[in-house]
Design a protein around this motif. Structure first.
Motif, PDB file in Angstrom:
ATOM      1  N   LYS A 128       0.850  -1.201   0.000  1.00 15.15           N
ATOM      2  CA  LYS A 128       0.000   0.000   0.000  1.00 15.15           C
ATOM      3  C   LYS A 128       0.885   1.249   0.000  1.00 15.15           C
ATOM      4  CE  LYS A 128      -3.878  -2.267   0.776  1.00 15.15           C
ATOM      5  NZ  LYS A 128      -4.563  -2.991  -0.108  1.00 15.15           N
ATOM      6  N   ILE A 129       0.308   2.374  -0.398  1.00 18.15           N
ATOM      7  CA  ILE A 129       1.033   3.640  -0.513  1.00 18.15           C
ATOM      8  C   ILE A 129       0.571   4.603   0.575  1.00 18.15           C
ATOM      9  CG2 ILE A 129       1.537   5.604  -2.046  1.00 18.15           C
ATOM     10  CD1 ILE A 129       2.527   2.939  -3.173  1.00 18.15           C
ATOM     11  N   LEU A 130       1.540   5.230   1.239  1.00 21.70           N
ATOM     12  CA  LEU A 130       1.207   6.232   2.260  1.00 21.70           C
ATOM     13  C   LEU A 130       0.810   7.545   1.589  1.00 21.70           C
ATOM     14  CD1 LEU A 130       4.024   5.843   4.941  1.00 21.70           C
ATOM     15  CD2 LEU A 130       1.617   5.268   5.158  1.00 21.70           C
ATOM     16  N   ASN A 131      -0.249   8.165   2.087  1.00 23.26           N
ATOM     17  CA  ASN A 131      -0.624   9.463   1.537  1.00 23.26           C
ATOM     18  C   ASN A 131      -0.207  10.618   2.445  1.00 23.26           C
ATOM     19  OD1 ASN A 131      -2.564   9.536   3.564  1.00 23.26           O
ATOM     20  ND2 ASN A 131      -4.210   8.864   2.212  1.00 23.26           N
ATOM     21  N   ARG A 132       0.516  10.299   3.526  1.00 26.92           N
ATOM     22  CA  ARG A 132       1.086  11.310   4.414  1.00 26.92           C
ATOM     23  C   ARG A 132       2.276  10.695   5.138  1.00 26.92           C
ATOM     24  NH1 ARG A 132       0.288  11.532   9.871  1.00 26.92           N
ATOM     25  NH2 ARG A 132      -0.983   9.892  10.762  1.00 26.92           N
ATOM     26  N   ALA A 133       3.138  11.535   5.677  1.00 24.12           N
ATOM     27  CA  ALA A 133       4.291  11.042   6.433  1.00 24.12           C
ATOM     28  C   ALA A 133       3.818  10.440   7.757  1.00 24.12           C
ATOM     29  CB  ALA A 133       5.275  12.178   6.696  1.00 24.12           C
ATOM     30  N   ILE A 134       4.486   9.383   8.195  1.00 20.12           N
ATOM     31  CA  ILE A 134       4.148   8.680   9.437  1.00 20.12           C
ATOM     32  C   ILE A 134       5.401   8.639  10.309  1.00 20.12           C
ATOM     33  CG2 ILE A 134       3.445   6.448  10.415  1.00 20.12           C
ATOM     34  CD1 ILE A 134       1.169   7.514   8.897  1.00 20.12           C
ATOM     35  N   SER A 135       5.242   8.954  11.580  1.00 16.11           N
ATOM     36  CA  SER A 135       6.361   8.901  12.531  1.00 16.11           C
ATOM     37  C   SER A 135       6.584   7.476  13.009  1.00 16.11           C
ATOM     38  CB  SER A 135       6.066   9.777  13.753  1.00 16.11           C
ATOM     39  OG  SER A 135       5.811  11.095  13.369  1.00 16.11           O
ATOM     40  N   SER A 136       7.790   7.207  13.466  1.00 13.82           N
ATOM     41  CA  SER A 136       8.102   5.901  14.035  1.00 13.82           C
ATOM     42  C   SER A 136       7.195   5.635  15.238  1.00 13.82           C
ATOM     43  CB  SER A 136       9.571   5.876  14.467  1.00 13.82           C
ATOM     44  OG  SER A 136       9.873   4.634  15.051  1.00 13.82           O
ATOM     45  N   GLY A 137       6.584   4.444  15.285  1.00 13.19           N
ATOM     46  CA  GLY A 137       5.717   4.073  16.394  1.00 13.19           C
ATOM     47  C   GLY A 137       4.269   4.516  16.242  1.00 13.19           C
ATOM     48  N   GLU A 138       3.989   5.324  15.218  1.00 11.57           N
ATOM     49  CA  GLU A 138       2.621   5.806  14.998  1.00 11.57           C
ATOM     50  C   GLU A 138       1.795   4.714  14.327  1.00 11.57           C
ATOM     51  OE1 GLU A 138       0.362   9.458  12.659  1.00 11.57           O
ATOM     52  OE2 GLU A 138       2.545   9.462  12.806  1.00 11.57           O
ATOM     53  N   PRO A 139       0.552   4.500  14.786  1.00 11.35           N
ATOM     54  CA  PRO A 139      -0.274   3.476  14.149  1.00 11.35           C
ATOM     55  C   PRO A 139      -0.721   3.896  12.744  1.00 11.35           C
ATOM     56  CG  PRO A 139      -1.501   4.552  15.921  1.00 11.35           C
ATOM     57  CD  PRO A 139      -0.107   5.100  15.944  1.00 11.35           C
ATOM     58  N   PHE A 140      -0.835   2.916  11.862  1.00 11.14           N
ATOM     59  CA  PHE A 140      -1.355   3.168  10.523  1.00 11.14           C
ATOM     60  C   PHE A 140      -2.875   3.199  10.607  1.00 11.14           C
ATOM     61  CE2 PHE A 140       2.774   1.269   9.595  1.00 11.14           C
ATOM     62  CZ  PHE A 140       3.260   2.149   8.645  1.00 11.14           C
ATOM     63  N   ARG A 141      -3.465   4.269  10.071  1.00 11.82           N
ATOM     64  CA  ARG A 141      -4.914   4.408  10.063  1.00 11.82           C
ATOM     65  C   ARG A 141      -5.405   4.313   8.629  1.00 11.82           C
ATOM     66  NH1 ARG A 141      -6.245   9.081  14.391  1.00 11.82           N
ATOM     67  NH2 ARG A 141      -8.290   8.159  14.149  1.00 11.82           N
ATOM     68  N   GLN A 142      -6.659   3.955   8.459  1.00 11.97           N
ATOM     69  CA  GLN A 142      -7.205   3.763   7.112  1.00 11.97           C
ATOM     70  C   GLN A 142      -7.076   5.020   6.274  1.00 11.97           C
ATOM     71  OE1 GLN A 142     -11.117   2.122   7.640  1.00 11.97           O
ATOM     72  NE2 GLN A 142     -10.311   0.271   8.588  1.00 11.97           N
ATOM     73  N   ARG A 143      -7.206   6.174   6.869  1.00  5.81           N
ATOM     74  CA  ARG A 143      -7.115   7.425   6.109  1.00  5.81           C
ATOM     75  C   ARG A 143      -5.694   7.736   5.644  1.00  5.81           C
ATOM     76  NH1 ARG A 143      -8.249  10.877  11.461  1.00  5.81           N
ATOM     77  NH2 ARG A 143      -6.120  10.994  12.200  1.00  5.81           N
TER      78      ARG A 143
END
Length: 160
Positions: A128-143
């Protein structure tokens, strides 16, 4: 603007709330900071307790704590809620927007109870492709996820 010093009642109430959090956390097997103590009844007079508090869960639901002071003698019932983190897929490292997720980018961690759209299975996120930057330890959300779409382009049409 100068703040006035806390009143004795405010200090006694703060002490009570802190001790309820520690006691309830130990009884429920969670960290004290995960125990949320509801507002105190504005009519209740909380005076400094010179003896150690005693606590109990008076009801089977364990969402109310009865706090009792022996000197001076008084008691109060406090509503509590416990935030129990849920298991969720989190970022193993900081990831940028547009990144295509690999299994090595994913780890299992926890998400707050109010995060209702966190993924709980790693394999559904791979590719899947991220549509925003994610920090380490942050949960992946459907949005946070864009579906991978394959687009075909017709190069030449053949007529018969």
């Amino acid at each position: 603007m100068k703040k006035s010093p806390p009143t004795a009642a405010a200090t006694a109430a703060d002490k009570l709330r802190q001790e309820v959090g520690v006691w309830a956390g130990a009884e429920l097997g969670v960290a004290p900071e995960l125990v949320d103590i509801g507002p105190l009844d504005a009519r209740a007079r909380i005076v400094d307790c010179t003896a150690p508090f005693t606590f109990e869960f008076p009801f089977p639901t364990r969402d109310t704590v009865k706090a009792r002071c022996k000197s001076p003698e008084w008691q109060i019932f406090l509503r509590i809620t416990v935030e129990r983190p849920r298991s969720a897929v989190v970022a193993a490292r900081a990831l940028s927007s547009g990144h295509s997720l690999l299994d090595s980018d994913l780890a299992m961690g926890t998400a707050r109870r109010d995060v209702t759209d966190a993924y709980s299975e790693r394999q559904v996120l791979v590719g899947k492709i991220l549509n925003r930057a994610i920090s380490s330890g942050e949960p992946f959300r459907q949005r946070d996820i864009d579906e991978v779409k394959t687009v075909y382009r017709l190069v030449r049409a053949v007529q018969k």
